[in-house]
Design a protein around this motif. Sequence first.
Motif, PDB file in Angstrom:
ATOM      1  N   UNK A 152       5.170  20.794 -12.744  1.00 41.37           N
ATOM      2  CA  UNK A 152       6.621  20.892 -12.532  1.00 41.37           C
ATOM      3  C   UNK A 152       7.256  21.706 -13.659  1.00 41.37           C
ATOM      4  N   UNK A 153       6.826  21.436 -14.879  1.00 44.45           N
ATOM      5  CA  UNK A 153       7.358  22.161 -16.028  1.00 44.45           C
ATOM      6  C   UNK A 153       7.060  23.664 -15.935  1.00 44.45           C
ATOM      7  N   UNK A 154       5.913  23.990 -15.353  1.00 44.36           N
ATOM      8  CA  UNK A 154       5.522  25.397 -15.234  1.00 44.36           C
ATOM      9  C   UNK A 154       6.075  26.061 -13.974  1.00 44.36           C
ATOM     10  N   UNK A 155       6.759  25.263 -13.142  1.00 46.08           N
ATOM     11  CA  UNK A 155       7.355  25.813 -11.930  1.00 46.08           C
ATOM     12  C   UNK A 155       6.384  25.977 -10.783  1.00 46.08           C
ATOM     13  N   UNK A 156       5.178  25.435 -10.932  1.00 45.68           N
ATOM     14  CA  UNK A 156       4.172  25.547  -9.865  1.00 45.68           C
ATOM     15  C   UNK A 156       4.475  24.567  -8.735  1.00 45.68           C
ATOM     16  N   UNK A 157       4.959  23.393  -9.101  1.00 43.65           N
ATOM     17  CA  UNK A 157       5.310  22.361  -8.125  1.00 43.65           C
ATOM     18  C   UNK A 157       6.743  21.901  -8.357  1.00 43.65           C
ATOM     19  N   UNK A 158       7.295  21.289  -7.326  1.00 45.25           N
ATOM     20  CA  UNK A 158       8.648  20.767  -7.434  1.00 45.25           C
ATOM     21  C   UNK A 158       8.634  19.258  -7.610  1.00 45.25           C
ATOM     22  N   UNK A 159       9.590  18.760  -8.330  1.00 45.06           N
ATOM     23  CA  UNK A 159       9.729  17.324  -8.520  1.00 45.06           C
ATOM     24  C   UNK A 159       9.924  16.638  -7.169  1.00 45.06           C
ATOM     25  N   UNK A 160       9.171  15.562  -6.939  1.00 44.19           N
ATOM     26  CA  UNK A 160       9.270  14.848  -5.668  1.00 44.19           C
ATOM     27  C   UNK A 160       8.277  15.319  -4.630  1.00 44.19           C
ATOM     28  N   UNK A 161       7.577  16.407  -4.893  1.00 47.56           N
ATOM     29  CA  UNK A 161       6.579  16.921  -3.958  1.00 47.56           C
ATOM     30  C   UNK A 161       5.323  16.055  -4.025  1.00 47.56           C
ATOM     31  N   UNK A 162       4.720  15.786  -2.868  1.00 47.68           N
ATOM     32  CA  UNK A 162       3.522  14.939  -2.821  1.00 47.68           C
ATOM     33  C   UNK A 162       2.335  15.650  -3.466  1.00 47.68           C
ATOM     34  N   UNK A 163       1.551  14.889  -4.213  1.00 47.20           N
ATOM     35  CA  UNK A 163       0.358  15.454  -4.844  1.00 47.20           C
ATOM     36  C   UNK A 163      -0.765  15.611  -3.825  1.00 47.20           C
ATOM     37  N   UNK A 164      -1.679  16.530  -4.117  1.00 51.22           N
ATOM     38  CA  UNK A 164      -2.763  16.837  -3.207  1.00 51.22           C
ATOM     39  C   UNK A 164      -3.815  15.729  -3.223  1.00 51.22           C
ATOM     40  N   UNK A 165      -4.646  15.737  -2.171  1.00 50.00           N
ATOM     41  CA  UNK A 165      -5.767  14.807  -2.099  1.00 50.00           C
ATOM     42  C   UNK A 165      -5.361  13.424  -1.631  1.00 50.00           C
ATOM     43  N   UNK A 169       0.856  -1.188   0.000  1.00 54.88           N
ATOM     44  CA  UNK A 169       0.000   0.000   0.000  1.00 54.88           C
ATOM     45  C   UNK A 169       0.891   1.238   0.000  1.00 54.88           C
ATOM     46  N   UNK A 170       0.566   2.187  -0.874  1.00 53.54           N
ATOM     47  CA  UNK A 170       1.257   3.477  -0.888  1.00 53.54           C
ATOM     48  C   UNK A 170       0.223   4.570  -0.646  1.00 53.54           C
ATOM     49  N   UNK A 171       0.638   5.615   0.028  1.00 50.34           N
ATOM     50  CA  UNK A 171      -0.304   6.650   0.464  1.00 50.34           C
ATOM     51  C   UNK A 171      -0.206   7.940  -0.343  1.00 50.34           C
ATOM     52  N   UNK A 172       0.849   8.079  -1.103  1.00 55.93           N
ATOM     53  CA  UNK A 172       1.043   9.316  -1.858  1.00 55.93           C
ATOM     54  C   UNK A 172       1.470   9.015  -3.286  1.00 55.93           C
ATOM     55  N   UNK A 173       1.261  10.007  -4.120  1.00 56.29           N
ATOM     56  CA  UNK A 173       1.898  10.055  -5.433  1.00 56.29           C
ATOM     57  C   UNK A 173       2.701  11.342  -5.473  1.00 56.29           C
ATOM     58  N   UNK A 174       3.771  11.332  -6.246  1.00 51.98           N
ATOM     59  CA  UNK A 174       4.687  12.465  -6.232  1.00 51.98           C
ATOM     60  C   UNK A 174       4.851  13.053  -7.630  1.00 51.98           C
TER      61      UNK A 174
END
Length: 282
Positions: free
Chosen positions: A134-147, A121-126
Motif C-alpha cells: 500500500x505504501x508503495x502504491x502497488x495495492x490499495x487499502x481495503x483490497x483483498x490479499x491474494x491466495x 470464519x473469515x475468508x479474506x485478509x485485506x
Amino acid sequence: MAHVNITASETGGNTGSCGQLADYLEKENQKLGKNELWFDQGRDDIGPDQVKSGIDTNVAKLKKTEAKFYLINISPSGKELEHIGNDPEKLKAFAREVMKEYAENFNKGLSDKDIKYYGKIEYNRYYTHEDPEVKQGIRRRGEAKEGNQMHAQLIVSRKTADNGRLISPMTNHRGSNSVHSQKFGQFDRMDFTERCEQAFDRTFSYGRELCETFQYRKAMLNGSAIQRADMIVAERSHQAKQAKEQSQALVQNKREKKELAQSEIKTKQEQKKRRGLGFRKA
C-alpha cells in the motif's frame, strides 16, 4: 504451522464492550454478501447480538479498567488449508480443538465447556495502510490479499462461562505462586502454541514436516547456535530419509507395473491358447 495468536482486540482496547470488535468482524459479511454466523463449542447459528450480550454480561466483579475479553486468531498455513480442502467446517472443528487446549492450559481442571467464546470464519485478509504494498502504491487499502486467506477469529471472555472464575491467557505465570495460580490460573503460551499444532496433526492426520514445527521455528529464531545447528542437521537427515523412501517407492512402483504387465501378457496368451484349442476341437 498454524498461527494461533492471542491479543486484546483488533479494534483497540478490551476493557469495555466487545460490540465494536463484533461489528468489525461482521464487515466481511457486508463485503461478500454473506451471512456467516458465529459458532461456539456446540452451535453454528449464533448471531452477532448474542455474541455481544454473551460476552458483555459475563463480567461479574471486573473493574472498569480490567480486560473483559481477548481475541484469538487461528490462521492455518496454506499447506494446512490445502490439507483440509479449504473446508470452513474443518476449520471450525480445529478451532474447537484449540479451545479445548486453551481450557486445559490453565491447569485449573477446566474444559472447553467452561470457556465462553464465540468464533467466526473469515475468508479474506485485506491490505491496510501499514502494508508495504500500500505504501508503495502497488495495492490499495481495503483490497483483498491474494491466495487462500481463510482463518478464524474468536472472542473469548475473561471470565469462565459461569461468570465465576477469572482466567487470563496473558499471564506469564507458570504455577510457582499458589495464590496467583488460584486467582488467574497458569498459562504457558509457548506450550499452548505447540499443543494447538499437535491438535491439528491429530485431528486431520497431518504428516508435519520438521521445518513446519513450532520447535523448529523456535530454535531457528531464538535458539542458540548449537540448537540451530542441531535442527539443520535433523532437517537434512529427515530430507535424506524422505528421498530414500521416495526412491524405494518409485522402484517398487516400477516393479509392480512390470509384474502387472507380465501378468496381463501371460493371461492373454492363455486365453488365446484356450480359444485355439476350442476351435480345433470343433
